[in-house]
Scaffold this active site. Structure first.
Site, PDB file in Angstrom:
ATOM      1  N   ARG B 432       0.846  -1.197   0.000  1.00  0.00           N
ATOM      2  CA  ARG B 432       0.000   0.000   0.000  1.00  0.00           C
ATOM      3  C   ARG B 432       0.876   1.238   0.000  1.00  0.00           C
ATOM      4  O   ARG B 432       1.907   1.272   0.663  1.00  0.00           O
ATOM      5  CB  ARG B 432      -0.853   0.017   1.262  1.00  0.00           C
ATOM      6  N   ARG B 542     -20.296 -16.593  -6.540  1.00  0.00           N
ATOM      7  CA  ARG B 542     -20.803 -15.401  -7.203  1.00  0.00           C
ATOM      8  C   ARG B 542     -19.864 -14.235  -6.936  1.00  0.00           C
ATOM      9  O   ARG B 542     -19.709 -13.357  -7.766  1.00  0.00           O
ATOM     10  CB  ARG B 542     -22.185 -15.106  -6.644  1.00  0.00           C
ATOM     11  N   ASP B 558     -29.514 -12.481  -9.931  1.00  0.00           N
ATOM     12  CA  ASP B 558     -29.968 -13.862  -9.874  1.00  0.00           C
ATOM     13  C   ASP B 558     -30.643 -14.165 -11.196  1.00  0.00           C
ATOM     14  O   ASP B 558     -31.150 -13.266 -11.859  1.00  0.00           O
ATOM     15  CB  ASP B 558     -30.978 -14.044  -8.728  1.00  0.00           C
ATOM     16  N   GLU B 559     -30.686 -15.426 -11.508  1.00  0.00           N
ATOM     17  CA  GLU B 559     -31.214 -15.749 -12.841  1.00  0.00           C
ATOM     18  C   GLU B 559     -32.691 -15.408 -12.997  1.00  0.00           C
ATOM     19  O   GLU B 559     -33.171 -15.179 -14.082  1.00  0.00           O
ATOM     20  CB  GLU B 559     -31.006 -17.239 -13.134  1.00  0.00           C
ATOM     21  N   ASP B 560     -33.414 -15.371 -11.862  1.00  0.00           N
ATOM     22  CA  ASP B 560     -34.840 -15.151 -11.972  1.00  0.00           C
ATOM     23  C   ASP B 560     -35.243 -13.701 -11.701  1.00  0.00           C
ATOM     24  O   ASP B 560     -36.403 -13.406 -11.475  1.00  0.00           O
ATOM     25  CB  ASP B 560     -35.583 -16.074 -10.999  1.00  0.00           C
ATOM     26  N   GLU B 646     -25.174 -15.153   1.578  1.00  0.00           N
ATOM     27  CA  GLU B 646     -24.026 -14.487   0.973  1.00  0.00           C
ATOM     28  C   GLU B 646     -24.325 -13.010   0.724  1.00  0.00           C
ATOM     29  O   GLU B 646     -23.443 -12.166   0.828  1.00  0.00           O
ATOM     30  CB  GLU B 646     -23.593 -15.200  -0.308  1.00  0.00           C
ATOM     31  N   ASP B 647     -25.601 -12.707   0.461  1.00  0.00           N
ATOM     32  CA  ASP B 647     -25.927 -11.305   0.216  1.00  0.00           C
ATOM     33  C   ASP B 647     -25.866 -10.490   1.501  1.00  0.00           C
ATOM     34  O   ASP B 647     -25.427  -9.339   1.498  1.00  0.00           O
ATOM     35  CB  ASP B 647     -27.290 -11.174  -0.469  1.00  0.00           C
ATOM     36  N   ARG B 694     -31.111 -17.317   7.845  1.00  0.00           N
ATOM     37  CA  ARG B 694     -30.700 -15.924   7.634  1.00  0.00           C
ATOM     38  C   ARG B 694     -30.679 -15.162   8.958  1.00  0.00           C
ATOM     39  O   ARG B 694     -29.797 -14.344   9.210  1.00  0.00           O
ATOM     40  CB  ARG B 694     -31.631 -15.242   6.632  1.00  0.00           C
TER      41      ARG B 694
END
Lengths: 987, 739
Positions: B432, B542, B558-560, B646-647, B694
């Site tokens: 850094r 992801r 997401d796929e949906d 994960e979200d 969750r």
């Protein structure tokens, strides 16, 4: 003084004197006639200028300096007119009464002059630079101001192409100008030489860079001056004016002496004139020997006067010519000092020295300017007792440049008692040319040596064969060492300063700056004196990676002359050095016998990223420079992995480093001046750490400084809800509407206090009993002037961070909307959070900015007719608004909100936040005249404001966004009663 | 008559003199000349006539080749190793870089504490921090750095925690190797009366991470200065700074304060004895007491009683809160607890401790956060601090908070900073720079392995004056096999690829079935990359730092997900204004459950939110890297095991970095969590178990972070004319309003 009534006893004069006296009489007549004529002419001109409304006055009125000049001319004209008339008539008519008046007038003038002279002598301190400087700092507003004082100064600065009294740095942070114009370092009039180098915008832009520095605003050190070099007028007005008038002053002085002498003769003789002609005289009658006595006395006095007068006006040039001859000396004229064999030798440098142990800080003292004072010893030539000089080169060109740079800088003082740091004039840049022991003895003979305390030595090439020490071998007691090529073992952190090894090529070769980007070679090694082991290693790398590497060495076929330093060869092919450095992305800087290499400077100059492989080397100025942003440092033993390591650096980073490398060279390596002043600034920063330059100041190149933003409220905080906000209502006389606004706002739960800014000086605010009764404290502040800027004054009454600025006609905002606005502000405390949004657009046809209040999809401003913001911005608006924006706003009675939007966007780099849906912001009661917002001229004026402000800021700071803030569940299909802010968007 | 003549004569003479005086300045000049001859008044450096003839300081030819090439580098390195030892250690000579070349690079091994070993509370925390850090290894063979199991914090022989026979014990370590690659933590060294730097055992070539070191003994670039912290210092998370708001004007009730002991004798007493001089009872409060130690009354002087009385009148904590500046003078040792206390309290420290190498001085620019005074100039301190302008006070104060929060608020941070500093030295070319260390969010959250280029991070756009990129990469997480062309993912691909800001689409294929042929995917204007995420078998894949992502912005999907192109465009434009945050659509919220005494999670519609689901959200690609490398493997393991949370973890991470909530943007209709058309393959979130998991996740994450980083927000960002009563034709994002 002139005793009257003595004339009664007068006698007749002799005819012998008569001839001479009549001669004097006519002489006096002629002189006075000329004076009379001159006076008449001046008077005529002055009256003409004053009276004639068309021709002259227009020109003159535009220039206040000339205008004041007219009055001076008028006064002088009438004086001379009167004087001439009296003298002339009196002499020719030999009229006692006229002559008496004439003498009285002369006497008065003399007395006045005398008084002025005495006053001048007494107050000469005040009439000097300091006085003018103080005046300038206290009363000077800035460019384009109508104030007479300011305008006069502006004229002076324009006419004489000068800046400030002493220099541009008179406009320091304490000056009124800087306080009024935080965006600028110097007034616009100082940026005149627009045809030299940069244009004017760049000059102002360059100046604005200053104000962008967040906290350490006041680093007026060398890098900044480098920045402004081409455009900023450096000369102070004092010297400019003095230079300008110098010749005239001498001439005028000489002339004045002659005239006055004759006048004086006139006085003496005049007495005789009267005496001879009419009988009644002003001098008592006396015997002729007495008269002779008097005349002799007068003559002597006059001669004395003339002589001293000449001395007064001549010596200036005599002295300066004397200085000139002294100044333009040869180095060889410096006094010779013989060092006895047994003269004391300082101790070797103490490795444990630190600022708090080996440095006498009391010498530097507390100093409002936070600037150390540096003294340079006069040059002496030291020889040992048999007459051999202690150094083979004596004073080198580089060291001479360094010392003259210091003596030209702000750091310099010629007062040895006030100095904090001492720089010997003994050149120790190159140890090889020195006789160690004798040099040490010479150091010890310096009058203030005192164990080397507070002495600074500059050395670039330390050590000598065979072991090449990394610090100067000359014993030097506690002296600070600014050395090139320190290793971590010899460098006393926080005490010594590591400086670059100056490369003469910096001066000889002009390498134009190249755009950062990929270059022909990836890695280049151009050094000639690297160890064989390294060369073998590099050869191997070259074999592995082929064309990407270029490995240069000395040209064998060239003779050892000057040219060889500028040529490099590879397999018989010849390359120009240092030009070839520009063809490579990375350039290897390996250690030689010494750690510090002049190659580093060449590499930086070429904008090539240095790959530094010199274990334990303390990089130049590493105390303040972030070398990681400009170079790659690889341990020597990782040389074989060099290629892999460099390949892993992202290309954008390489470009960044190339740019940074070049900036380092430009600011800190390019001349001995840069090196010397940077060293002093570093030491200065240590002594006054609280005024030290910031990281950004040292490391950001001008481009970045110009565009980067360092918000003063950088910490991500969501302030607590509880302190609430203070509503500031600006009002003039719409009491009814004001009361409605107050009652509406009082319903907002988070309101902590209500402040009414009463901007009407002609009318008192209503009595206390008439004001609406509300639950929070209500304060009324009466202002002195009806200014729009009053709304942004940081009143002490505002105790909360959040301020709600609201107009006295904004009654359409619901309590939910205001409360929600406050909640949004809490999440964005560094932004303007407002209700009506506006936009600025670029008008391509007109080529300028345009103000837009239509229903657009974008927002770049919010009106402060209803907006939340941090109180700090009040402070900024009032005290730090750049240029004359505040005056503009008050003069136009408009655009204060645009100014605020500009200010906030400029300092935070962020867009404002518009909250809640669009509403018609027009009060139902207001008449058509009040509905200014719809007026076409109003729009034009606001567009003008944007253009004006953009030119003052030198950029368009406003940011355009397409979003606004609503409550999370706004218009969602959800029961209204469960929403926190149900009443939003309703009309 | 005679008398009158005399008067006239006298008058004339006076006149003459006055005139002379006027014309002259004569005396002055004469005096000046005389003085010059007497004193040789120095002038600025002369402009020598023969400047051009002066020799160069070195002949051009000799500059390059002067002195030849020196001795052989290899020999020199060997020679160095034998010369520069112990007190002259540097990384080049006392550190074995070879050990750090392993596959995993920088690894830290900790000697297991022996049985019955007495370890102080502070050292226990340090060891725990090392053990939990991502650099920990249990295998000494792959270690680059070693941490002792013996408590070396308190080396004051008079202390109860002093551990004797350290010397023999460390020699017994087989890997000791004269301390090479070892790091020794120490808080207190030396003992009464001198408090020297002596540790009471031979440190050898080990790196000292020591509190209050003296610059004289400090081995620059080798040792690390750490702050002195108390045994109550929290292990993790840590209290935030006390600065809640930036009040203006920033001055507090007192200008400068000090409350502490006054040593009557011994080292450090000079400074402390003088402190009462600056006390003025009004805005400068400097209180000292003699009452400490057992036999203070023996040395008591005349001031003591009065001082002690005054001392009792003020409360230290209150003073801390109400003072703009706090004096931090040296105690017996150079550093004191006071330093961290005032840093936390946003009371700008005024240091009076000559020769103190400040904590982490390698990397932290202290002059931007504290006022460095000089013990010798104590009496100047009041005027110095008075001269500090309000802008600077504001800046200094915020910086104290930034540093406190980034490096000092917990033992974890102190230890990790120490390790990172050493790591930066070992891998100097990927380390850094100072800006990374000193700008928000601080060096610990900036991983140089990701990039050394500042503009590659989401934090420095404003500092550098650059703007974010104009394009984004969509990362679509696909779990269900591709069977029909009418699947939601197809629609999604169409929608996203139509956005003019989209530069590429990456599909992370996580279904059991292999990814379909390239031809199965619809033709698209942007490149499409399908990566096989199956081998990793993890939900958090992801967030793997896909090297393929070339843009700064990532749109995670997401796929949906059902979206419109204009929604995507709008969200992206919003993200460009907030590049360091998550900008997404469906919000969630956390809350404190006072009954269960733990953190809860809700997906109900509320007026506030603190989480934005990453099933449809924009964020900076750096967070991918941070997710995979900064978080503890245990957390990622939890996410992988449950295929859930994960979200939430991502939101925790981003909020802990920014201290700010995520941003929700307008969406056409509510996020419909309908099960896919293949009802056989039930979506995981329909499962109540999923929701309970969750809940647990939130609590687990909060305990790992040591505090709750999530922050609530009450606002949503809509297009400017969203649902306004204006013609639809005027609206840029009219699609958003169609229900």
């Amino acid at each position: 003084m002139f005793p009257q009534g003595q004339g009664e006893a007068s006698a007749r004069g002799t005819t012998m004197e008569g001839d001479c006296l009549s001669c004097v009489k006519y002489l006096m007549f002629i002189f006075n006639f000329f004076i009379f004529l001159g006076g008449t002419f001046l008077l005529g001109v002055a009256i003409w200028v004053l009276v004639d409304p068309t021709g002259f006055r227009e020109i003159v009125a535009a220039n206040p300096l000339l205008f004041t000049g007219v009055y001076v001319i008028l006064a002088m004209g009438s004086m001379l007119f009167l004087l001439g008339f009296l003298g002339c008539c009196g002499a020719i008519r030999e009229n006692k009464c006229l002559l008496l008046f004439f003498f009285l007038l002369i006497l008065i003038i003399f007395l006045a002059e005398l008084a002025a002279a005495i006053l001048a002598f007494i107050f000469r301190e005040h009439l000097t630079r300091d006085y003018f400087t103080k005046e300038l700092k206290t009363y000077y507003y800035g460019s384009n101001n109508t104030d007479v004082f300011t305008a006069t100064w502006n004229t002076i600065m324009t006419t004489f192409e000068c800046c400030g009294v002493n220099s541009a740095e008179d406009f320091d942070e304490h000056s009124l100008f800087r306080r009024l114009n935080p965006g600028r370092v110097v007034p616009e009039v100082c940026c005149q030489r627009s045809d030299l180098g940069m244009n004017k915008e760049d000059c102002i832009g360059g100046i604005s860079i200053h104000n962008k520095l967040p906290s350490g605003f006041h680093c007026t050190s060398q890098p900044c001056s480098v920045l402004l070099k081409h455009t900023l007028v450096k000369q102070g007005c004092y010297s400019a004016v003095v230079d300008y008038f110098e010749t005239y002053i001498y001439m005028a002085g000489a002339l004045a002496i002659v005239v006055l002498t004759i006048e004086c003769f006139g006085v003496v003789m005049g007495t005789s004139v009267k005496y001879s002609s009419r009988g009644p005289a002003l001098i008592p009658r006396m015997k002729s020997k007495h008269r002779i006595y008097y005349i002799t006395l007068f003559s002597v006095v006059l001669l004395g006067l003339i002589a001293t007068g000449m001395f007064q006006f001549w010596p200036h040039s005599i002295e300066s010519s004397a200085e000139w001859t002294v100044d333009r000396r040869s180095v060889h004229d410096a006094p010779l000092v013989k060092l006895p064999v047994a003269s004391p030798i300082p101790e070797r440098g103490d490795l444990s020295c630190r600022m708090h142990t080996c440095f006498d800080v009391y010498r530097c003292g507390y100093n409002p300017k936070n600037r150390i004072k540096v003294y340079i010893y006069p040059l002496q030539r030291f020889v040992d007792d048999v007459g051999v000089p202690i150094s083979s080169t004596g004073l080198s060109r580089e060291y001479n440049d360094l010392l003259s740079a210091i003596s030209d800088s702000d750091f310099y003082t010629d007062d040895v008692t006030r100095a904090c740091l001492f720089v010997p004039s003994i050149d120790v840049l190159n140890q090889n040319s020195l006789r160690i022991r004798e040099t040490a003895q010479a150091l010890a003979t310096l009058p203030r040596w005192d164990k080397g305390m507070n002495h600074l030595l500059f050395n670039m090439l330390p050590g000598g064969p065979p072991d090449y020490n990394t610090a100067l071998d000359v014993p030097r007691d506690r002296a600070l060492l600014a050395g090139g090529g320190f290793s971590t073992w010899t460098y006393r952190q926080g005490y010594d300063v590591s400086i670059p090894v100056y490369s003469p090529l910096s001066d000889e070769v002009d390498l134009p700056e190249r755009q950062p980007g990929p270059r022909r070679y990836f890695i280049l090694s151009s050094q000639t004196a690297i160890h064989r082991e390294y060369r073998v290693e590099l050869e191997r790398l070259k074999e592995e990676n082929g064309e990407a590497l270029l490995l240069l060495d000395k040209c064998s076929n060239l003779s050892q002359d000057m040219a060889s330093a500028r040529k490099r060869c590879y397999k018989g092919q010849m390359y120009d050095y240092p030009q070839i450095l520009q063809e490579s992305s990375f350039c290897v800087v390996l250690r030689g016998a010494r750690l510090g290499q002049a190659t580093l400077s060449d590499v930086l100059q070429a904008g090539c990223v240095p790959v530094i492989m010199a274990d334990s080397y303390i990089l130049p100025f590493s105390e303040v420079l972030d070398w990681k942003r400009a170079s790659v440092v690889i341990p020597e033993e990782k040389l074989p992995e060099m290629y892999m390591i460099l390949k892993s650096i992202p290309p954008r980073q390489v470009e960044e480093m190339q740019r940074q490398a070049r900036w380092f060279w430009e600011a800190y390596f390019r001349s001995m001046r840069a090196i010397g002043l940077t060293t002093l600034q570093i030491i200065n920063d240590r002594i006054y750490p609280y005024a030290a330059c910031t990281y950004e100041h040292w490391n950001n190149p001008p481009v970045v400084k110009w565009s980067s933003v360092n918000s003063p409220l950088f910490l991500p905080l969501i302030p607590p809800r509880s302190p609430g906000f203070t509503a500031v209502v600006l009002t003039y006389d719409r009491v009814e509407s004001l009361f409605r606004v107050i009652t509406e706002i009082a319903k907002v739960p988070s309101l902590a206090k209500l402040l009414v800014v009463w901007n009407n000086q002609n009318k008192s605010p209503p009595e206390e009993s008439l004001w609406p009764k509300i639950a929070v404290p209500l304060k009324v502040v009466r202002t002195k002037e009806n200014k729009l800027s009053n709304r942004f004054f940081p009143f002490d009454e505002i105790e909360t961070e959040a301020v709600l600025a609201i107009d006295d006609d904004i009654i359409m905002l619901t309590s939910d909307e205001l409360q929600f606005g406050y909640e949004v502000w809490r999440e964005f405390p560094d932004r303007l959070v407002g209700y009506p949004g506006r936009l600025h657009l670029w008008d391509h046809e007109m080529g300028k900015w345009k103000y837009e209040s239509e229903w657009t999809n974008e927002v770049s401003m919010v009106l402060t007719g209803a907006a939340f913001y941090h109180k700090y911005f009040n402070y900024l608006y009032t005290y730090k608004m750049p240029g004359d924006i505040k005056n503009w706003v008050d003069a136009h009675m408009n655009c204060e909100d645009i100014a605020m939007n500009f200010l906030v966007a400029n300092i935070t780099g962020k867009a404002p936040i518009k909250v809640t849906p669009r509403k018609k912001f027009k009060c139902p009661e207001c008449t058509a005249i009040d509905g200014l917002s719809l007026d076409q001229t109003h729009m034009v004026e606001r567009s003008e404001c944007i253009n004006k402000f953009a030119s003052v800021f030198g950029t368009m700071p406003l940011k355009v966004v397409e979003h606004r803030a609503d409550p999370v569940l706004y218009k969602d299909d959800f029961p209204e009663k469960l929403k926190s802010f149900p009443n939003i968007g309703s009309l | 008559m005679q008398a009158r003549k005399k008067y006239v004569l006298l008058g004339l003479c006076t006149c003459c003199w006055l005139l002379l005086f006027y014309w002259g300045g004569l005396q002055e000049r004469l005096l000046g000349f005389l003085a010059r001859h007497r004193n040789e008044v120095p002038r600025p450096w002369p402009d020598w006539l023969d400047r051009a003839l002066l020799p160069a300081y070195v002949e051009p030819g000799k500059l390059e080749g002067s002195g030849g090439a020196g001795e052989s580098p290899q020999q020199r390195r060997q020679a160095w190793a034998s010369i520069y030892k112990d007190s002259r250690c540097r990384m080049e000579t006392c550190f074995d870089f070879g050990r750090c070349r392993g596959r995993d690079g920088f690894r830290v091994y900790m000697y297991p504490p022996e049985k019955g070993e007495r370890v102080s509370e502070s050292y226990r925390k340090i060891l725990a921090s090392v053990a939990e850090s991502r650099y920990y290894t249990a295998d000494p063979r792959e270690a680059c750095l070693f941490v002792l199991g013996i408590d070396t914090l308190d080396r004051d022989q008079l202390s109860a925690q002093f551990v004797s026979n350290v010397d023999e014990r460390i020699r017994g370590y087989p890997l000791w190797n004269d301390g090479r690659n070892h790091v020794i933590f120490n808080l207190y060294s030396g003992t009464w009366p001198n408090y020297t730097e002596d540790l009471g055992f031979n440190v050898g070539q080990a790196i000292l991470a020591k509190a209050s070191p003296n610059t004289e003994h400090f081995r620059p670039g080798f040792d690390v200065s750490i702050p002195l912290f108390s045994k109550d210092h929290p292990q993790k998370g840590g209290e935030r700074g006390w600065l809640l708001r930036n009040s203006v004007p920033p001055r507090r009730k007192y200008l400068l304060m000090f409350k502490g002991k006054r040593y009557l004798t011994g080292i450090g007493s000079d400074t402390r004895n003088a402190l009462h001089h600056i006390h003025n009872g009004k805005d400068i409060v400097s209180l000292t007491t003699c009452r400490h130690g057992k036999d203070w009354e023996k040395h008591k002087d005349t001031r003591c009683d009065h001082d002690n009385q005054e001392y009792e009148r003020f409360d230290y904590r209150e003073l801390l809160q109400n003072s703009t500046f706090c004096l931090v003078p040296r105690g017996r040792r150079l550093g004191s607890f006071r330093f961290l206390e005032s840093l936390q309290a946003a009371c700008i420290p005024v240091l009076l401790s000559n020769g103190w190498e400040l904590p982490f001085s390698d990397v932290i620019q202290w002059n931007q956060a504290v006022i460095e005074g000089d013990e010798r100039l104590l009496l100047q301190v009041p005027s110095t601090v008075r001269a500090v302008g309000i802008d600077r006070v504001l800046a200094l104060r915020q910086r104290t908070q930034m540093l406190w929060d980034a490096y000092f608020s917990s033992v974890d941070k102190i230890v990790l900073t120490t390790l990172e500093i050493i790591k930066d030295r070992v891998y100097a070319h990927i380390s850094r720079n100072k800006l990374m260390w000193n700008a928000l969010p601080g060096g610990l959250l900036v991983l140089p392995e990701y990039s050394t280029h500042l503009a590659h991070y989401p934090f420095y756009y404003l500092n550098l004056g650059v703007s974010t990129g104009q394009e984004f990469t969509a990362v679509i997480h696909a779990t269900s096999p591709l069977v029909s062309q009418s699947q939601p993912i197809m629609k999604l691909l169409q929608v996203v690829s139509k956005s003019k800001y989209c530069s590429q689409i990456i599909i992370v294929w996580n279904s059991e079935k292999p990814p379909p042929q390239r031809s199965k995917w619809p033709p698209m204007p942007v490149p499409l990359i399908v990566t096989d995420g199956r081998r990793k078998v993890s939900t958090s894949s992801r967030f793997l730092p896909h090297a393929a992502i070339e843009t700064e912005a990532v749109l995670s999907l997401d796929e949906d997900t059902v979206l419109l192109t204009s929604e995507v465009n709008f969200a992206f434009l919003v993200w460009r204004g907030f590049p360091e945050r998550i900008v997404g659509y469906p919000p969630r919220s956390h809350f404190w459950d006072p009954v269960k005494k733990l953190w809860g999670y809700t997906s109900k519609w509320t007026n506030e939110y603190s989480v934005v689901l990453t099933g449809a959200a924009f964020y900076h690609r750096y967070y991918h890297h941070l997710f995979s490398h900064y978080l503890a493997p245990s957390l990622r393991a939890l996410v992988d095991r449950t295929s859930n949370c994960e979200d939430i973890l991502m939101n925790f991470l981003v909020s802990s970095v920014t201290h700010l909530p995520p941003i929700k943007v307008a969406q056409r209709k509510q996020y419909k969590e309908l099960p896919g058309p293949q009802s056989t393959n039930m979506a995981p979130w329909a499962n109540p178990e999923h929701f309970n998991q969750r809940q647990e996740c939130v609590d687990t994450f909060a305990s790992w972070f040591g505090y709750m980083p999530l922050v609530h927000s009450q606002l949503r960002l809509d297009p400017v004319l969203f649902k306004d009563h204006v013609s639809v034709l005027r609206k840029k994002y009219k699609d958003l309003e169609r229900a």
